[in-house]
Design an enzyme around this catalytic site. Structure first.
Site, PDB file in Angstrom:
ATOM      1  N   CYS A  23       0.644  -1.128  -0.128  1.00 12.76           N
ATOM      2  CA  CYS A  23      -0.115   0.183   0.194  1.00 12.76           C
ATOM      3  C   CYS A  23       0.592   1.509   0.044  1.00 12.76           C
ATOM      4  O   CYS A  23       1.500   1.355   1.123  1.00 12.76           O
ATOM      5  CB  CYS A  23      -0.947  -0.185   1.138  1.00 12.76           C
ATOM      6  SG  CYS A  23      -1.572   2.064   1.296  1.00 12.76           S
ATOM      7  N   ASP A  36      24.073  24.356 -26.025  1.00 15.06           N
ATOM      8  CA  ASP A  36      25.774  24.621 -26.651  1.00 15.06           C
ATOM      9  C   ASP A  36      25.523  23.927 -27.972  1.00 15.06           C
ATOM     10  O   ASP A  36      25.494  23.171 -28.157  1.00 15.06           O
ATOM     11  CB  ASP A  36      26.898  23.971 -25.535  1.00 15.06           C
ATOM     12  CG  ASP A  36      27.684  24.380 -26.239  1.00 15.06           C
ATOM     13  OD1 ASP A  36      28.120  25.366 -26.647  1.00 15.06           O
ATOM     14  OD2 ASP A  36      28.585  23.173 -25.775  1.00 15.06           O
ATOM     15  N   ASP A  49      27.698  20.003 -22.828  1.00 16.90           N
ATOM     16  CA  ASP A  49      28.640  18.725 -22.769  1.00 16.90           C
ATOM     17  C   ASP A  49      29.921  19.335 -21.947  1.00 16.90           C
ATOM     18  O   ASP A  49      31.112  17.449 -21.942  1.00 16.90           O
ATOM     19  CB  ASP A  49      28.616  18.065 -24.456  1.00 16.90           C
ATOM     20  CG  ASP A  49      29.607  18.491 -25.159  1.00 16.90           C
ATOM     21  OD1 ASP A  49      30.190  19.470 -24.695  1.00 16.90           O
ATOM     22  OD2 ASP A  49      30.351  17.594 -25.609  1.00 16.90           O
ATOM     23  N   ASP A 108      30.184  23.803 -19.361  1.00 19.20           N
ATOM     24  CA  ASP A 108      28.786  23.896 -19.758  1.00 19.20           C
ATOM     25  C   ASP A 108      28.207  23.588 -17.909  1.00 19.20           C
ATOM     26  O   ASP A 108      26.927  24.085 -18.008  1.00 19.20           O
ATOM     27  CB  ASP A 108      28.634  23.145 -20.035  1.00 19.20           C
ATOM     28  CG  ASP A 108      28.259  23.564 -21.869  1.00 19.20           C
ATOM     29  OD1 ASP A 108      28.923  24.462 -22.380  1.00 19.20           O
ATOM     30  OD2 ASP A 108      28.800  22.502 -23.245  1.00 19.20           O
TER      31      ASP A 108
END
Length: 875
Positions: free
Chosen positions: A187, A578, A771, A775
């Protein structure tokens, strides 16, 4: 002395660099180095007990960081030569001096990663419980105590609004949690109660129970010692529940395996339901003519079907648990007996038990379906010994540098590099890409992919605990424990909803009865309200919808780091990307060769190759790749002169040849002008004997799916933006070719973050995809950050979503999955509430009975579960 230490809770690469710097300043230390990806510290020191000093330095920079001496145990090998591989009689023997197997551990730098080594009690040599350890690095709590943090924020004085800060903040603690499996948990509403009560224990800092995976995480100094208390709490809410420490991941699948006791419970439930059905039918047949016999059948049937539920309700009442499902069903059905509706009381309990069984099976099926998709970990690998013989060893025992054989049809067991053979590899289990990939010696391969044709040998690059299959598994497991806002709202709502409906039932039983005198009718109506008051459909279906979405993403190579990422994607209005490595492949390639004189394109390329033959610059590499691809023979230079920042000057057979930029041409007063070009990229100008003879254009290549992916984003009504540090011409050309709405070029990392904030103010919630290491600040600042799986570790760590395939098309797919998961979750909530309210209204009007009430509870829950599973089938 060379000492090695492992970090816990190290979450910031910038902070790690500061730790390394301070440790190196200690007079007792000759050299110190921190490997952030491995979370490991290597120290050359003259002091034996230096750990306290190291801990003080690390804690002063990141307060949650814990440092402990690395485990020195060797991994057990099977049937391997002891001269090369260590074989201990006990995996967990602590070999820290000369009485070891003959190997000098004290003077060896170990590079084994023991985060997940099985040390199943407290007598491990490092004193750390590895078996139940799972690292959760929460960047919102990283302590970066000055302004030069990698993300550019002043953490000391800024109130954080980073999206990670909302992830189950009320249910997570600091440090490493101990993980338990709650077996036979049936539950979701009860799971919420268990989580709350365990979290309220004085010894517990926080607790998090994910119903989807049945995993209970407990943050406490000695959580294992609390197992009896945890078991008592869980049993008081669901008596059949059994709590155990999570099994070793190397020996058990993370899919919760039902025990024999569970099978016994299911068998008992099925037998009682069948017996109840037989007695219920017999009672209905006997009812018209033999009332007493019929009533006896109904009573026996009720005892068989409802005894467990009634007894559980009584036990729970003595422990203060009143408004649970067992109590509500018991009161409703016993009340039906009291007003003389024997058949209906049994029928309702029978319907409830059948619904409960189907509900349990539906949840179990959906959970196993998701976990089966992502659990690609191998049990054994075919290890190649020093003499060339092949031996099967446990995958966890494979070490970096080992050579293993992968046969046709086998799943690639670990991340590595092919050393022998050629084959085609099916990467779809990991990346979702259906097209097989050709690999040969020198190719990198990732675990989880399937070798479809030839036999290959590969060298292991990462152990099992760091390989792709484990990263995927951990990502989904951790994501299940990360609760979105909607899930937490439903949990809070259910605490109010149930008491409100129970009070409404009490009022319905008393007030109209006093006015009309029809006590039986209004008590019966109130009993239907009690059945409806259980909120299981709500608290079960919402997390299951998000969990199914996470599973759908993992099937397509998209890793969501929690339901909060899916929830954030629903509101995304602008997608910011990017350029290099995200929209483009990140590899330079010769795009065009333009002759300006009598020389041909191949001759120009040959001259360029002669100039660049000895250079390691990416531009030079792209020229050499083009020569190799075209199989062009280029002349050898008699002399070579490189001018930094300009290019190269060579002599060939008495002729002077130049290859470089305009500065080089100006320096040597080259005659001739290059015409304006519509192409974008880096230009390599070529001159011979003082005259410009042509130029070569080299640029990054667009990813194959970039155009279609951008169009898919725009079809979803999203604004697309590209941020790049590249030149304006290159950026504009890429934007024009792909159809990106806006582009900003020549940006530094902090300028990208500023542009991101501008975009948010203009259009609303922002998703950023990158990447690179640079960044990471932008990923952290976005409402939803996504990283390409081929990118830097810092970017992947900072992101909410990781695209393992590194394809642009994964972006619109991820957004679609996020929107669908949230839509399904809201559908479940709205549908459940509408049915419950409708049945209440019909009950007040005299048209609803308890059969309808049970449908509004258990039936609706089953429908919502089936609806949630739809999220697994996102196209």
């Amino acid at each position: 002395m060379k000492k090695t230490y492992d970090f816990e809770n190290l979450g910031c690469a910038h902070c790690a660099a500061k730790m390394e710097e301070k440790i190196n300043k200690l007079p007792e230390v000759t050299n110190a180095s921190i490997s952030f990806p491995m979370k490991r510290l290597y120290v050359d020191t003259m002091k034996e007990d230096i750990l306290p000093q190291l801990q003080n330095i690390c804690s002063s920079i990141e307060p949650d960081v814990l440092l402990h001496e690395a485990d020195k145990t060797s991994r057990k090998r099977k049937n391997t030569k002891p001269t090369h591989k260590h074989e201990h009689h006990d995996d967990h023997d602590c070999c820290d001096d000369d009485d070891c197997c003959g190997h000098d551990h004290e003077h060896e730098e170990h590079h084994h990663h023991h985060d997940d080594d099985c040390c199943d009690d407290d007598d491990c040599c490092c004193g750390h419980d590895h078996e139940h350890e799972e690292h959760h690095h929460h960047h919102d709590n990283d302590c970066c105590d000055d302004d030069d943090c990698c993300c550019g924020h002043d953490h000391e004085h800024e109130e954080h609004h980073h999206h990670h800060g909302d992830v189950a903040a009320a249910h997570e603690g600091t440090g490493t949690p101990t993980i338990f499996i709650v077996e036979n948990l049936g539950c979701a509403h009860c799971a919420g109660k268990m989580e709350e009560q365990i979290g309220n224990l004085s010894e517990v800092e926080a607790a998090n129970l994910a119903f989807a995976t049945k995993q209970l995480r407990v943050w406490a100094p000695d959580a294992k010692s609390l197992l009896p208390k945890i078991q008592e709490i869980c049993s008081s809410i669901e008596p059949q529940v059994h709590v155990v420490l999570r099994p070793d991941r190397r020996q058990e699948s993370n899919t919760t395996k039902e025990t024999s006791s569970k099978m016994s419970e299911d068998t008992k439930a099925l037998i009682s339901i069948i017996s109840g059905i037989v007695l219920f039918i017999a009672g209905k047949i006997l009812e018209p003519s033999f009332l007493m016999a019929a009533d006896a059948c109904f009573i026996v049937a009720y005892v068989i079907l409802g005894a467990r539920i009634v007894m559980t309700a009584l036990k729970n009442i003595t422990r203060g648990q009143v408004f649970d499902e067992n109590f509500l069903m018991s009161v409703a059905t016993i009340g039906a007996f009291a007003v003389g509706d024997f058949a209906e009381a049994v029928g309702v309990m029978l319907f409830y038990r059948i619904g409960e069984l189907f509900e349990d099976k539906a949840v179990e099926r959906s959970r196993s379906q998701i976990m089966d998709v992502i659990d690609m970990r191998p049990e054994v690998v075919h290890y190649v010994d020093e003499d060339g013989s092949v031996t099967d060893i446990d995958a966890i025992d494979a070490e970096i540098g080992d050579i293993v054989v992968v046969r046709p049809g086998d799943r690639i067991p670990l991340d590595g590099i092919v050393t022998e053979g050629e084959t085609m590899v099916d990467t779809s289990p990991v990346t979702g890409e259906p097209v097989p990939v050709a690999i040969s010696a020198g190719s990198s391969v990732i675990s989880g992919c399937v070798n479809t044709s030839g036999l290959i040998h590969m060298k292991v690059e990462k152990p099992l605990e760091e390989s792709m299959v484990t990263r995927i598994m951990d990502s989904v497991e951790n994501a299940a424990a990360s609760k979105p806002k909607m899930d937490r709202f439903i949990t809070r709502f259910s605490k109010v909803y149930t008491p409100f409906v129970v009070c409404l039932a009490l009022a319905t039983a008393i007030i109209p009865s006093i006015i009309t005198g029809h006590w039986n009718h209004w008590i019966y109506t109130a009993l239907t309200f009690l059945v409806i008051s259980c909120p299981c459909a709500l608290v079960l279906s919402v997390p299951l919808a998000f969990f199914s979405g996470i599973g759908a993403g993992s099937k397509k190579g998209i890793l969501f780091k929690g339901g909060v990422a899916l929830e954030t994607l629903k509101n995304v209005k602008s997608v910011v990307m990017d350029k290099t490595g995200t929209i483009t492949k990140g590899n330079f390639k010769v795009q065009d060769i333009i002759p300006l004189g009598k020389e041909s394109k191949d001759e120009l390329l040959a001259y360029a190759a002669a100039c660049e033959a000895g250079s390691t610059h990416p531009i030079a590499k792209s020229i050499m790749d083009a020569v190799k691809e075209k199989e062009i023979t280029y002349p050898s230079a008699d002399s070579v002169k490189e001018i930094a920042g300009h290019g190269s000057v060579i002599t060939i057979n008495g002729s002077e040849v130049l290859a470089g930029n305009q500065k080089l041409m100006d320096l040597y007063h080259i005659k001739g002008n290059k015409p304006d070009s519509i192409a974008y990229g880096t230009e390599v100008l070529l001159a011979k004997d003082g005259v410009l003879i042509g130029y070569i254009i080299i640029s990054d290549t667009l990813k194959d799916d970039a155009k279609s992916a951008i169009q898919a984003l725009k079809s979803q009504g999203l604004h697309t933006v590209m941020l790049t540090g590249d030149s304006e011409a290159s950026a504009n050309a890429i934007a024009k070719e792909t159809g990106i709405d806006a582009v900003y070029s020549r940006l530094l990392p902090d300028e990208k973050l500023a542009r991101l904030k501008e975009e948010r103010s203009k259009h609303g919630s922002v998703m950023f995809i990158g990447d690179g290491i640079n960044d990471a600040p932008v990923l952290a600042g976005a409402d939803c950050g996504a990283a390409m799986g081929s990118g830097a570790d810092a970017a992947i760590e900072a992101a909410d979503v990781v695209f393992m395939q590194s394809s642009v098309s994964a972006i619109p797919t991820a957004i679609k999955i996020g929107k669908k998961s949230c839509r399904i979750a809201w559908q479940n909530v709205i549908f459940a509430l509408i049915i419950k309210v409708l049945v209440m209204i019909l009950g007040l009007l005299g048209f609803a009975n308890m059969w309808m009430a049970v449908f509004a509870d258990t039936g609706v829950a089953m429908i919502c579960i089936l609806n949630s599973i739809r999220a697994m089938r996102t196209k």
